[in-house]
Structure formats: structure tokens, C-alpha cells
Design an enzyme around this catalytic site. Structure first.
Site, PDB file in Angstrom:
ATOM      1  N   PRO A 106       0.831  -1.208   0.000  1.00 44.83           N
ATOM      2  CG  PRO A 106       0.181  -0.858   2.213  1.00 44.83           C
ATOM      3  CD  PRO A 106       0.889  -1.850   1.308  1.00 44.83           C
ATOM      4  N   GLY A 107       0.433   2.265  -0.697  1.00 40.91           N
ATOM      5  CA  GLY A 107       1.096   3.565  -0.653  1.00 40.91           C
ATOM      6  C   GLY A 107       0.067   4.627  -0.354  1.00 40.91           C
ATOM      7  NE  ARG A 108      -3.952   6.282  -4.980  1.00 44.48           N
ATOM      8  CZ  ARG A 108      -3.532   7.162  -5.881  1.00 44.48           C
ATOM      9  NH1 ARG A 108      -3.769   8.437  -5.700  1.00 44.48           N
ATOM     10  NH2 ARG A 108      -2.889   6.769  -6.963  1.00 44.48           N
ATOM     11  NE  ARG A 117      -2.980  11.874  -6.991  1.00 42.20           N
ATOM     12  CZ  ARG A 117      -4.292  11.922  -6.944  1.00 42.20           C
ATOM     13  NH1 ARG A 117      -4.912  12.954  -6.374  1.00 42.20           N
ATOM     14  NH2 ARG A 117      -5.017  10.953  -7.456  1.00 42.20           N
ATOM     15  CB  CYS A 148       3.783  31.072 -16.752  1.00 42.47           C
ATOM     16  SG  CYS A 148       3.313  32.074 -18.169  1.00 42.47           S
ATOM     17  CE1 TYR A 172       2.602   7.393  -6.125  1.00 41.58           C
ATOM     18  CE2 TYR A 172       0.491   7.155  -5.022  1.00 41.58           C
ATOM     19  CZ  TYR A 172       1.638   6.596  -5.536  1.00 41.58           C
ATOM     20  OH  TYR A 172       1.845   5.244  -5.455  1.00 41.58           O
TER      21      TYR A 172
END
Length: 433
Positions: free
Chosen positions: A289-291, A328, A358, A387
Site C-alpha cells: 500500500p502507498g496511497r 495530480r 505560467c 503523490y
């Protein structure tokens, strides 16, 4: 769940006022909650422990690519968490944060010979092999290292898993789907079977299992279950052919509720499904797992520069955070809830939420219904712990956002915002200039 709540009308991270942090550290700044990290790891650990009969002593290996800050990694390492890594740099980060080599998995489609040699030398738990070309290079690297081994510095035989592409792609966006037939990751089932046999015949590597990871931000368990069933069938076939298969790396990818009312499968349901599929197989599972652990543990704290109201009726909420700080939305059209640090009463108003970079792509939201804002107000992007900072850059010569870790009433700057002098010092002038 997270630990970002209003207290006396001001948003706090655990016991720390975000107004106070903004005054001390400035904006934009990422703020992480230790309590949230611990809670999310604990939920997954408890679920795995409840299914030991099916999953063995399951390893939870945090996907370092989601948030590679050393203090975040160390917080998880102290709980016994492992690390899923995709570069030598990430292996080094995990080791520096206190994750032992035997709890580190090394994945990725483009590992260099030097990275493979480093992984073998530090004794990672396993190397996930993603192609026939990589397997042959790994065998050659391992053989070379063995030749140079000494009694004082022995070199072990690396354990490997073959990463399977089950032709089951899933995820919240095409760019984060990794298990489809056209995706670059892993090899098809038949090729994986042949690679396992090839590895078994080599004295320089030890195949121990199979791996797969089909995507990220997956909210429906069905594609994950289908992929895990492919791994089970392959395990049974390989064993029937006389091969030993003791581990299954199930990857990560379970989604989180970026929208407040979004429905996602719970970690308990996810692990229970995996246990049901693998029951009786006698393997040790790994989850990456990360998120799932980091997203809701972090926010991006920003300040309103101004509100631009045009004669055509459009209203732009201009923040000091930009796409270089949080990529993201620009990359994936991703949604992040936006909250006021000190909410004020008033009717909801449609805003385009933008940063100062910009680029038209530096837009976080279009026509987002929000409460009234004024210049100087503080806001946070929720669910920004994964992320976020790890993908940030210095486009438009904007200093990287600072990072802060909160633990109860304590806070610490865990990545200072660089000065312009520090940024320029990384770029020595050519000697003829």
C-alpha cells in the site's frame, strides 16, 4: 479517517494549529499526521493478522514512491512496516529510515545493473523481475558478485519473484493502470511460467514467488480478486511442475475517498478477499500500500494571493501553491477537496482554483463551489499525503514546498523550503562563463 479537524474555529493537524504552522514555516507547506499514518498501518496490520492461516506472516511494504520523506518512512518503520521500492535511491531511503533489508522489496521495469548489484549487496527481501532481459542481466550480475565475494564479505543468492501481467488493468486513471495487456509492467502468464523455470535452473538466483500490481486508486475489489486468482492458479501449476512457490506479492492499489462521499472498499474487506482467494495455498503474502496509508495523512497548506473577478463572471481563486507543488490535478485531472483553515459564513460561490505558474494547466479545479474567500486566507488541499511532495519540482524557479510532521502537539520541519541561494548553488556555472 484522518486527524485534521476544526478546533475553536481553526483547522488543526492533531494538536497543532495550521494557522500557527503557516506563520512559523510559511506556505505552501505539506503537513503530515503521525496518528493517521499509525492508524492506517494498524488497520491493515490487524486485518492481516486476523487471516494468518491464509496469508502467513504477511508483509506490509509501504510503496515509497507515494511519499519518500525520511520521517514518514521512519514513522512507519518503527511500526514494523516494510518498503516497496523502485530505485536504488528508494532502497537507500528505506534503509536510512530504519527499514531492514529483509523487509524491502525491489520492483520496477528498468533496474540498472548497478541497482541490481546494490540490492543484492544489501540483502533485500526479494527482487521482482519484470522481463526475460532483466532476469538474464540479474543472473549475470549475481554471478559476478559471487565471484568477488570474500569470507569477510559474503554475497547471498538473491530471492526473486516474477511479476505477472495478468491482462487485468484497473485504476482511477489510464496513467495509473498497470496490469493491462498494453501496460509496460510484468510479463504475460505463459512467459512468467517459463521465466520461473529458467530461474529455477540457475544457481545464481532463487525464485520464491510471483508478484502482480494492476493499478492504483482501485475502488472495486473485483479486478483485484481476478488478478489474485490468476496468481493462485499459476502457483498450483508451478508446484505441479516441481517448483517451490512460497510467496505471493499482491501489490497495492486500493483506493481512498478523495471525495468526501466516495465509497471505497475497506482495508478489512480487501485483506479478507485476498485471504479467501489464497486460503489453503500455504504462501506468505505481501501487500504494497502507498496511497492507502499516506494520502489522507497529509494536506497541502496554502495561502490565497488574491481573488480575480472578471467582467465575464468568472472568479479565480489564486493560491500560492501551484502545479509544481501538487501535480495530480494537472497530470490526472485528480480531485482534492479544498477546505478553509478558518472557515467563514456565507453562500457557496463557484471558483476556478488556480496557482501562479505560467501554464493554463496550473488549475486545481473549475467551477468548484466553495465558501467565500479573501486575500490572505489559508486553505488546505486534503488527501495530499501521497503523490504530492514526492512528485513536486521547481518549475518557474519556485522553491519546493516545505514538509512538516505533526505528532500530537509536536511538530517538526522534515524538509525545509530551500532558499534561492541554495537552489542556485546546485548549478555551477560553466568555467568559460
Amino acid at each position: 479517517m484522518h486527524y485534521f479537524d476544526l478546533e475553536d474555529g481553526v483547522l488543526h493537524a492533531e494538536g497543532v494549529s495550521l494557522e500557527k504552522l503557516a506563520a512559523e514555516v510559511g506556505t505552501p507547506t505539506y503537513v503530515y499526521s503521525s496518528a493517521t499514518l499509525r492508524r492506517h498501518y494498524g488497520l491493515l496490520r490487524d486485518a492481516c493478522d486476523a487471516h494468518k492461516n491464509a496469508l502467513g506472516e504477511a508483509l506490509i511494504a509501504f510503496a515509497v514512491k507515494a511519499n519518500s520523506n525520511l520521517s514518514v518512512l521512519a514513522t512507519l518503520a518503527q511500526l514494523g512496516c516494510g518498503a516497496d521500492t523502485v530505485s536504488e535511491g528508494e532502497i537507500r531511503r528505506a534503509l536510512a529510515a530504519g527499514v531492514p533489508g529483509e523487509r524491502i522489496i525491489f520492483s520496477g521495469v528498468g533496474k540498472t545493473d548497478a541497482e541490481l548489484a546494490f540490492a543484492i549487496d544489501v540483502g533485500v527481501r526479494q527482487i521482482n523481475v519484470e522481463s526475460s532481459a532483466e532476469l538474464e542481466r540479474l543472473i549475470a550480475v549475481a554471478a559476478s558478485l559471487k565471484q568477488g565475494a570474500t569470507a569477510s564479505r559474503p554475497i547471498g543468492t538473491p530471492s526473486i519473484a516474477i511479476r505477472v501481467n495478468p491482462k487485468i488493468g484497473a485504476g482511477g486513471h489510464a496513467k495509473i493502470t498497470t496490469g493491462g495487456a498494453g501496460d509496460k509492467f510484468g510479463v504475460p502468464v505463459e512467459e512468467a511460467m517459463a521465466l520461473y523455470a529458467r530461474a529455477s535452473a540457475s544457481p545464481h538466483v532463487t525464485p520464491v514467488g510471483l508478484a502482480c500490481h494492476i493499478g492504483s486508486q482501485i475502488t472495486d475489489l473485483t479486478p483485484l480478486e481476478n488478478a489474485f486468482r490468476v496468481l493462485r492458479e499459476m502457483t498450483e501449476t508451478l508446484r505441479a511442475q516441481g517448483h517451490s512457490v512460497t510467496r505471493l506479492d499482491l501489490g497495492g492499489g486500493l483506493g481512498v475517498p478523495y471525495y468526501g462521499d466516495a465509497e471505497t472498499a475497506s482495508p478489512a474487506d480487501y485483506v479478507a478477499m485476498a485471504a479467501r482467494v489464497l486460503d489453503g495455498l500455504g504462501v506468505e503474502a505481501a501487500f504494497e500500500p502507498g496511497r492507502l496509508m499516506a494520502a489522507n495523512a497529509g494536506v497541502l497548506l496554502s495561502r490565497v494571493i488574491q481573488v480575480n473577478e472578471r467582467t465575464d463572471g468568472r472568479r479565480f481563486l489564486v493560491l500560492d501553491a501551484a502545479m509544481n507543488d501538487l501535480m495530480r490535478p494537472a497530470l490526472y485531472d485528480a480531485f482534492h477537496d479544498l477546505k478553509a483553515v478558518r472557515p467563514r459564513d456565507g453562500d457557496m460561490i463557484p471558483y476556478d482554483v488556480v496557482g501562479p505558474v505560467c501554464e493554463t494547466g496550473d488549475t486545481f479545479a473549475r467551477d468548484r463551489e466553495l465558501p467565500p474567500f479573501e486575500a490572505g486566507d489559508l486553505v488546505v488541499f486534503m488527501s495530499a499525503g501521497a503523490y504530492g511532495a514526492v512528485m513536486s519540482g521547481e518549475y518557474n524557479t519556485r522553491p519546493l514546498a516545505a514538509e512538516v510532521l505533526v505528532d500530537g502537539a509536536r511538530s517538526a520541519v522534515i524538509r525545509p523550503r530551500p532558499t534561492y541561494e541554495q537552489m542556485f548553488a546546485r548549478e555551477p556555472m560553466a568555467d568559460w562563463l
